[in-house]
Write a protein that holds these residues in place. Structure first.
Motif, PDB file in Angstrom:
ATOM      1  N   ILE A 193      -6.840  36.187 -27.689  1.00  9.71           N
ATOM      2  CA  ILE A 193      -5.811  35.934 -28.293  1.00  9.71           C
ATOM      3  C   ILE A 193      -6.079  34.986 -29.404  1.00  9.71           C
ATOM      4  CG2 ILE A 193      -4.608  36.012 -26.222  1.00  9.71           C
ATOM      5  CD1 ILE A 193      -5.316  32.915 -25.677  1.00  9.71           C
ATOM      6  N   PRO A 194      -5.257  34.593 -30.391  1.00  8.72           N
ATOM      7  CA  PRO A 194      -5.669  33.722 -31.613  1.00  8.72           C
ATOM      8  C   PRO A 194      -6.104  32.570 -31.232  1.00  8.72           C
ATOM      9  CG  PRO A 194      -3.322  34.560 -31.657  1.00  8.72           C
ATOM     10  CD  PRO A 194      -3.854  35.015 -30.472  1.00  8.72           C
ATOM     11  N   GLN A 195      -7.030  31.998 -32.284  1.00  8.29           N
ATOM     12  CA  GLN A 195      -7.681  30.820 -32.024  1.00  8.29           C
ATOM     13  C   GLN A 195      -6.622  29.596 -31.728  1.00  8.29           C
ATOM     14  OE1 GLN A 195     -11.133  29.647 -32.476  1.00  8.29           O
ATOM     15  NE2 GLN A 195     -10.509  27.919 -31.431  1.00  8.29           N
ATOM     16  N   GLU A 196      -5.382  29.721 -32.375  1.00 10.58           N
ATOM     17  CA  GLU A 196      -4.306  28.572 -32.179  1.00 10.58           C
ATOM     18  C   GLU A 196      -3.831  28.572 -30.736  1.00 10.58           C
ATOM     19  OE1 GLU A 196       0.271  27.605 -33.435  1.00 10.58           O
ATOM     20  OE2 GLU A 196      -0.756  28.982 -34.459  1.00 10.58           O
ATOM     21  N   SER A 197      -3.767  29.635 -30.205  1.00  9.00           N
ATOM     22  CA  SER A 197      -3.388  29.842 -28.798  1.00  9.00           C
ATOM     23  C   SER A 197      -4.401  29.387 -27.678  1.00  9.00           C
ATOM     24  CB  SER A 197      -2.983  31.226 -28.469  1.00  9.00           C
ATOM     25  OG  SER A 197      -1.833  31.727 -29.098  1.00  9.00           O
ATOM     26  N   ARG A 198      -5.637  29.607 -28.149  1.00  8.32           N
ATOM     27  CA  ARG A 198      -6.676  29.340 -27.212  1.00  8.32           C
ATOM     28  C   ARG A 198      -6.728  27.913 -27.223  1.00  8.32           C
ATOM     29  NH1 ARG A 198      -9.434  33.285 -30.316  1.00  8.32           N
ATOM     30  NH2 ARG A 198     -11.089  31.765 -31.244  1.00  8.32           N
ATOM     31  N   ASN A 199      -6.654  27.161 -28.363  1.00  5.82           N
ATOM     32  CA  ASN A 199      -6.552  25.898 -28.514  1.00  5.82           C
ATOM     33  C   ASN A 199      -5.254  25.002 -27.760  1.00  5.82           C
ATOM     34  OD1 ASN A 199      -8.942  25.636 -29.490  1.00  5.82           O
ATOM     35  ND2 ASN A 199      -8.382  25.471 -31.631  1.00  5.82           N
ATOM     36  N   TYR A 200      -4.052  26.065 -27.881  1.00  3.40           N
ATOM     37  CA  TYR A 200      -3.083  25.400 -27.543  1.00  3.40           C
ATOM     38  C   TYR A 200      -3.011  24.867 -26.046  1.00  3.40           C
ATOM     39  CZ  TYR A 200       2.509  25.679 -27.195  1.00  3.40           C
ATOM     40  OH  TYR A 200       3.407  25.410 -26.946  1.00  3.40           O
ATOM     41  N   ILE A 201      -3.297  25.907 -25.214  1.00  4.78           N
ATOM     42  CA  ILE A 201      -3.367  25.981 -23.687  1.00  4.78           C
ATOM     43  C   ILE A 201      -4.206  24.872 -23.409  1.00  4.78           C
ATOM     44  CG2 ILE A 201      -4.907  27.665 -23.196  1.00  4.78           C
ATOM     45  CD1 ILE A 201      -2.039  26.519 -20.939  1.00  4.78           C
ATOM     46  N   ARG A 202      -5.367  24.526 -23.961  1.00  8.12           N
ATOM     47  CA  ARG A 202      -6.215  23.602 -23.682  1.00  8.12           C
ATOM     48  C   ARG A 202      -5.623  22.215 -23.917  1.00  8.12           C
ATOM     49  NH1 ARG A 202     -10.622  27.427 -26.054  1.00  8.12           N
ATOM     50  NH2 ARG A 202     -11.972  27.834 -24.006  1.00  8.12           N
ATOM     51  N   LYS A 203      -5.063  21.944 -25.076  1.00 10.65           N
ATOM     52  CA  LYS A 203      -4.270  20.990 -25.571  1.00 10.65           C
ATOM     53  C   LYS A 203      -3.457  20.327 -24.554  1.00 10.65           C
ATOM     54  CE  LYS A 203      -3.400  20.277 -30.050  1.00 10.65           C
ATOM     55  NZ  LYS A 203      -2.360  20.595 -31.291  1.00 10.65           N
ATOM     56  N   ILE A 204      -2.681  21.352 -23.962  1.00 12.05           N
ATOM     57  CA  ILE A 204      -1.545  21.017 -23.201  1.00 12.05           C
ATOM     58  C   ILE A 204      -2.108  20.403 -21.774  1.00 12.05           C
ATOM     59  CG2 ILE A 204       0.454  21.893 -21.630  1.00 12.05           C
ATOM     60  CD1 ILE A 204       0.891  23.814 -23.944  1.00 12.05           C
ATOM     61  N   VAL A 205      -3.239  21.126 -21.281  1.00  9.98           N
ATOM     62  CA  VAL A 205      -3.833  20.921 -20.158  1.00  9.98           C
ATOM     63  C   VAL A 205      -4.581  19.377 -20.298  1.00  9.98           C
ATOM     64  CG1 VAL A 205      -5.815  21.216 -18.472  1.00  9.98           C
ATOM     65  CG2 VAL A 205      -4.289  23.168 -19.136  1.00  9.98           C
ATOM     66  N   ALA A 206      -5.075  19.317 -21.541  1.00 10.83           N
ATOM     67  CA  ALA A 206      -5.821  17.992 -21.852  1.00 10.83           C
ATOM     68  C   ALA A 206      -4.720  16.860 -21.714  1.00 10.83           C
ATOM     69  CB  ALA A 206      -6.451  18.020 -23.017  1.00 10.83           C
ATOM     70  N   PHE A 207      -3.617  17.177 -22.559  1.00  9.14           N
ATOM     71  CA  PHE A 207      -2.552  16.128 -22.561  1.00  9.14           C
ATOM     72  C   PHE A 207      -2.045  15.792 -20.983  1.00  9.14           C
ATOM     73  CE2 PHE A 207      -0.850  17.027 -26.949  1.00  9.14           C
ATOM     74  CZ  PHE A 207      -1.996  16.541 -27.544  1.00  9.14           C
ATOM     75  N   SER A 208      -2.088  16.766 -20.035  1.00  9.83           N
ATOM     76  CA  SER A 208      -1.490  16.609 -18.935  1.00  9.83           C
ATOM     77  C   SER A 208      -2.643  15.708 -18.010  1.00  9.83           C
ATOM     78  CB  SER A 208      -1.522  18.010 -18.015  1.00  9.83           C
ATOM     79  OG  SER A 208      -0.309  18.561 -18.820  1.00  9.83           O
ATOM     80  N   LEU A 209      -3.890  15.979 -18.407  1.00  5.54           N
ATOM     81  CA  LEU A 209      -4.697  15.199 -17.496  1.00  5.54           C
ATOM     82  C   LEU A 209      -5.028  13.780 -17.954  1.00  5.54           C
ATOM     83  CD1 LEU A 209      -7.816  18.001 -17.599  1.00  5.54           C
ATOM     84  CD2 LEU A 209      -6.498  17.225 -15.870  1.00  5.54           C
ATOM     85  N   ILE A 210      -5.131  13.430 -19.298  1.00  4.37           N
ATOM     86  CA  ILE A 210      -4.802  12.184 -19.433  1.00  4.37           C
ATOM     87  C   ILE A 210      -3.338  11.500 -19.112  1.00  4.37           C
ATOM     88  CG2 ILE A 210      -4.480  10.666 -21.626  1.00  4.37           C
ATOM     89  CD1 ILE A 210      -6.089  12.638 -23.287  1.00  4.37           C
ATOM     90  N   GLY A 211      -2.338  12.209 -19.104  1.00  2.00           N
ATOM     91  CA  GLY A 211      -1.039  11.443 -18.746  1.00  2.00           C
ATOM     92  C   GLY A 211      -1.024  11.134 -17.142  1.00  2.00           C
ATOM     93  N   SER A 212      -1.822  11.948 -16.540  1.00  2.00           N
ATOM     94  CA  SER A 212      -1.941  11.655 -15.199  1.00  2.00           C
ATOM     95  C   SER A 212      -2.880  10.631 -14.351  1.00  2.00           C
ATOM     96  CB  SER A 212      -2.074  13.030 -14.315  1.00  2.00           C
ATOM     97  OG  SER A 212      -3.579  13.670 -14.417  1.00  2.00           O
ATOM     98  N   ASP A 213      -3.779  10.240 -15.441  1.00  2.00           N
ATOM     99  CA  ASP A 213      -5.040   9.596 -15.070  1.00  2.00           C
ATOM    100  C   ASP A 213      -4.398   7.957 -14.992  1.00  2.00           C
ATOM    101  OD1 ASP A 213      -7.119   8.185 -14.778  1.00  2.00           O
ATOM    102  OD2 ASP A 213      -8.578   9.343 -16.413  1.00  2.00           O
ATOM    103  N   GLU A 214      -4.023   7.669 -13.895  1.00  2.00           N
ATOM    104  CA  GLU A 214      -3.560   6.283 -13.773  1.00  2.00           C
ATOM    105  C   GLU A 214      -4.799   5.399 -13.569  1.00  2.00           C
ATOM    106  OE1 GLU A 214      -1.627   6.047  -9.882  1.00  2.00           O
ATOM    107  OE2 GLU A 214       0.198   7.453 -10.469  1.00  2.00           O
TER     108      GLU A 214
END
Length: 407
Positions: A193-214
């Motif tokens: 899959i394109p580089q943008e999409s490879r980074n895209y899913i990681r970015k969403i997961v990374a944001f989610s991990l940070i947002g859940s880190d109380e």
């Protein structure tokens, strides 16, 4: 003595361990919500992305703070269609929670919908509105779209990837890879899959991990965000055609710029003239005050009235007040552009204003002889940019049109 000292420290060690375990469990829940295997926590690109985001955490949390009114509404809309709450961060990845965001490819709003996809999901785009920028309607459309992608591919991480690169492109990648396993699809050498999409899913997961880190939030200056997002939300009010945002802002004591920020889907500072029951958003804490104070007023009591004199035409009047001739025509239910002497026209600008000043830094009123090319050269802005900001399909513009520039 050493034994006594150890006994004193033991609760601290236990607390630290419990905190770590608690956070690890949250991280696992984030991955589970995306249907991703726990081993993905050790993906080096993901962790590098997470650390880079944390190193510039002011940017991340500033976006969260700016969207504090939207976040509960977005979560509610996602829940309505059984989309995991973590997809909140897909909107962050797409637009940084900016409802006014647009791209050179003509995508707009929180979820960066393209015009055709927006219309497919019944988001209205016309002279007066662009519902891709409506925080509630666009989120519901995104939730429906994501649900359909999930139904198609069976896993939420695949729905997220398809949202970015398209269902057809992802289908071809899965076929080529022989699997839909995320670790293989993200292979940096195979490039399924394109580089943008490879980074895209990681970015969403990374944001989610940070947002859940109380734990991180509690020891940072952003602790207040833990509860703030749940304490504020939007209320939807129904307004009739032509109702002025300025009148509503004065009525409930909220600055006009803040009210406009909540209603970026309105291209003007008023409700579309053709609507009898249009959604406008205000802070929930202002709803009771609105209900107590609001009463419907005829639009002629809100806006300026222009009496037609010799030589007037809709184009001239539009230039005079900085309003598109089409808006004046719609507001007054005119079937033709013909006017008669002493005819009274409603001009949708504040009644106290004798003439609406248009900020030429942001808007341009089309004059005789103008073309998109000439306006583009004069203002040093690309034709594509003008088209994307004004939802123009082709190059047709008319005298009196109000074009948005540099938003």
């Amino acid at each position: 003595m050493i034994r006594y000292f150890f006994l004193l420290l033991l609760p601290l060690f236990l607390y630290a361990n419990l905190t770590y375990d608690s956070n690890y469990e949250k991280e696992l829940r984030v991955l589970t919500s995306f249907d991703i295997d726990p081993s993905f926590l050790y993906d080096p690109v993901l962790n590098n992305m997470k650390q880079k985001t944390l190193s510039k955490d002011k940017h991340f949390f500033k976006a969260m703070e700016d969207a504090y009114l939207f976040i509960p509404a977005i979560k509610n809309a996602l829940s309505k269609y059984d989309v995991p709450q973590e997809f909140l961060y897909l909107a962050m990845a797409e637009s940084n929670f900016r409802t006014k965001a647009y791209s050179s490819k003509r995508a707009a709003g929180l979820w960066q919908f393209m015009p055709n996809t927006a219309k497919h999901y019944h988001l209205h785009i016309d002279e007066y509105t662009d519902e891709r920028r409506d925080p509630i309607k666009s989120t519901e459309a995104a939730a429906k779209y994501l649900s359909s992608l999930h139904d198609r591919f069976g896993k939420w991480y695949l729905a997220a990837i398809a949202y970015n690169c398209g269902g057809g492109r992802l289908s071809r990648a899965i076929k080529e890879a022989g699997t839909d396993d995320i670790a293989i699809l993200l292979d940096e050498d195979k490039k399924y899959i394109p580089q943008e999409s490879r980074n895209y899913i990681r970015k969403i997961v990374a944001f989610s991990l940070i947002g859940s880190d109380e734990r991180y939030l509690l020891r940072s200056e952003y602790e207040y965000l833990l509860n703030r997002a749940n304490a504020y939300s939007l209320a939807t009010i129904k307004l009739s055609g032509g109702e002025s945002l300025q009148r509503i802002s004065k009525l409930i004591g909220i600055p006009l710029k803040d009210l406009k920020k909540l209603n970026r889907h309105l291209k003007y500072d008023f409700v579309p003239p053709y609507s009898s029951n249009y959604d406008v958003y205000i802070p929930y804490i202002k709803l009771s005050e609105f209900k107590q104070k609001y009463s419907v007023e005829p639009v002629k009591n809100i806006y300026k009235i222009h009496v037609v004199t010799k030589g007037d035409n809709l184009s001239y009047i539009g230039k005079k007040y900085g309003v598109s001739y089409k808006v004046i025509k719609d507001f007054n239910n005119l079937k033709t552009t013909k006017l008669s002497l002493k005819q009274k026209l409603i001009i949708p600008i504040p009644k106290k204003s004798s003439k609406q000043k248009v900020d030429s830094k942001h808007y341009y009123i089309v004059k005789k002889g103008d073309s998109l090319e000439s306006i583009s050269k004069a203002h040093k802005i690309s034709i594509q940019n003008i088209r994307s900001q004004n939802n123009l399909e082709g190059s047709l513009i008319r005298i009196g049109d109000r074009l948005k520039l540099y938003e």
